[in-house]
Write a protein that holds these residues in place. Structure first.
Motif, PDB file in Angstrom:
ATOM      1  N   UNK A 142       1.175  -1.507  -0.211  1.00 24.04           N
ATOM      2  CA  UNK A 142       0.381   0.111  -0.303  1.00 24.04           C
ATOM      3  C   UNK A 142       0.967   1.563  -0.035  1.00 24.04           C
ATOM      4  N   UNK A 143       1.740   1.321   0.664  1.00 21.10           N
ATOM      5  CA  UNK A 143       2.240   2.295   1.083  1.00 21.10           C
ATOM      6  C   UNK A 143       3.292   2.620  -0.128  1.00 21.10           C
ATOM      7  N   UNK A 144       3.751   1.733  -0.949  1.00 16.52           N
ATOM      8  CA  UNK A 144       4.739   2.282  -2.402  1.00 16.52           C
ATOM      9  C   UNK A 144       3.278   2.462  -3.321  1.00 16.52           C
ATOM     10  N   UNK A 145       2.096   1.864  -3.232  1.00 17.67           N
ATOM     11  CA  UNK A 145       1.201   2.374  -4.132  1.00 17.67           C
ATOM     12  C   UNK A 145       0.846   3.623  -4.421  1.00 17.67           C
ATOM     13  N   UNK A 146       0.950   4.344  -3.024  1.00 16.36           N
ATOM     14  CA  UNK A 146       0.603   5.386  -2.220  1.00 16.36           C
ATOM     15  C   UNK A 146       1.943   6.966  -2.433  1.00 16.36           C
ATOM     16  N   UNK A 147       2.106   6.594  -3.609  1.00 18.91           N
ATOM     17  CA  UNK A 147       3.533   7.523  -3.976  1.00 18.91           C
ATOM     18  C   UNK A 147       3.016   9.070  -3.209  1.00 18.91           C
ATOM     19  N   UNK A 148       2.209   9.897  -3.547  1.00 12.44           N
ATOM     20  CA  UNK A 148       1.759  11.026  -2.878  1.00 12.44           C
ATOM     21  C   UNK A 148       1.557  11.182  -1.387  1.00 12.44           C
ATOM     22  N   UNK A 149       1.986   9.876  -0.993  1.00 11.38           N
ATOM     23  CA  UNK A 149       2.111  10.084   0.580  1.00 11.38           C
ATOM     24  C   UNK A 149       0.691  11.138   1.538  1.00 11.38           C
ATOM     25  N   UNK A 150      -0.353  10.123   0.809  1.00  8.37           N
ATOM     26  CA  UNK A 150      -1.674  10.353   1.688  1.00  8.37           C
ATOM     27  C   UNK A 150      -2.095   9.911   1.767  1.00  8.37           C
ATOM     28  N   UNK A 151      -1.627   8.669   2.421  1.00  7.00           N
ATOM     29  CA  UNK A 151      -3.016   8.082   2.736  1.00  7.00           C
ATOM     30  C   UNK A 151      -4.172   7.010   1.841  1.00  7.00           C
ATOM     31  N   UNK A 152      -3.755   7.280   0.736  1.00  8.62           N
ATOM     32  CA  UNK A 152      -5.079   7.596  -0.514  1.00  8.62           C
ATOM     33  C   UNK A 152      -4.327   6.588  -1.690  1.00  8.62           C
ATOM     34  N   UNK A 153      -5.175   6.341  -2.459  1.00  9.12           N
ATOM     35  CA  UNK A 153      -4.326   5.845  -3.801  1.00  9.12           C
ATOM     36  C   UNK A 153      -5.467   6.717  -4.522  1.00  9.12           C
ATOM     37  N   UNK A 154      -4.994   6.949  -5.912  1.00  5.91           N
ATOM     38  CA  UNK A 154      -5.780   7.492  -6.841  1.00  5.91           C
ATOM     39  C   UNK A 154      -5.838   6.548  -7.957  1.00  5.91           C
ATOM     40  N   UNK A 155      -6.273   7.334  -8.992  1.00  4.91           N
ATOM     41  CA  UNK A 155      -6.212   6.548 -10.162  1.00  4.91           C
ATOM     42  C   UNK A 155      -4.896   6.321 -11.064  1.00  4.91           C
ATOM     43  N   UNK A 156      -4.222   7.487 -10.715  1.00  7.46           N
ATOM     44  CA  UNK A 156      -3.211   7.551 -11.433  1.00  7.46           C
ATOM     45  C   UNK A 156      -1.775   7.116 -10.910  1.00  7.46           C
TER      46      UNK A 156
END
Length: 222
Positions: free
Chosen positions: A85-99
């Motif tokens: 999850x942390x590696x998908x959460x590129x922007x470090x916002x605690x959520x994953x957007x489509x990009x």
């Protein structure tokens, strides 16, 4: 097509949050960033929508939804799930957007380069971001993978696996594995990259899959 591009320009000009843009605009934005077909992105977008609405329908994938997609259980939290999850959460916002979702999932495509997969796994294990993989990090990840697979190994067996891993991978015997050592080790033990390939991504336009990582914990070291 001209009307579509004008719509994108209008929506982007206002600096709106990408997750609030229309689905059509989101697809165009991803197409402009990644060399994939319209049909592939549309299929990925449907998968993203399914995951992101499984708990809270807000156009974002939170950790609970991610764990539900991984393990079919939103409460089954472990280190492996957190690291992915942390590696998908590129922007470090605690959520994953489509990009973030498409960018990160790209490395799991069967056609993704070996170099990208090796780099991802190195960063996956390098939990302290020191530029090295240390014994304790491998131990923590191994235990997490065993737990995820509901397998149990005696402490002595785990230590034997760790000894063998570092004997083979830590060439200069300094107690840690650098990126070059990891690359050489993985090239000699390709089974370590099994978790890095999701075969359905090759047929994403014809198959709507479950988003599940199949971990081969018994091949963590050979």
């Amino acid at each position: 097509m001209g009307c579509f591009h004008s719509k994108v320009a209008r929506e982007s000009r206002g600096h709106e949050d990408p997750v609030k843009l229309s689905s059509e605009t989101a697809l165009w934005l991803v197409l402009s960033l990644f060399p994939v077909s319209v049909s592939e992105v549309e299929a990925l977008f449907e998968l993203f929508k399914s995951i992101s609405s499984s708990v809270v329908d807000d156009g974002l994938i939170n950790k609970e939804e991610f764990q539900l997609a991984l393990f079919k259980n939103p409460k089954k939290e472990n280190l492996f799930a957190n690291r992915i999850f942390d590696m998908f959460d590129v922007k470090r916002k605690g959520v994953i957007d489509f990009g973030d979702f498409v960018r990160s999932l790209n490395v799991f495509h069967p056609n993704a380069s070996l170099e990208d997969k090796i780099d991802f796994t190195f960063r996956l294990y390098d939990m302290d971001c020191t530029g090295f993989i240390e014994r304790q990090e491998v131990k923590q990840m191994l235990i997490a993978l065993l737990c995820e697979s509901e397998m149990k190994l005696a402490d002595e067996t785990i230590e034997i696996i760790l000894d063998k891993t570092f004997e083979d991978a830590d060439v200069n015997q300094d107690g840690k594995i650098d990126k070059l050592e990891w690359s050489d080790f993985v090239n000699k033990n390709p089974s370590l990259l099994k978790i890095m390939t999701l075969p359905y991504l090759r047929d994403i336009t014809t198959t709507f899959p479950s988003f599940v990582f199949n971990s081969e914990v018994d091949e963590i070291a050979t």
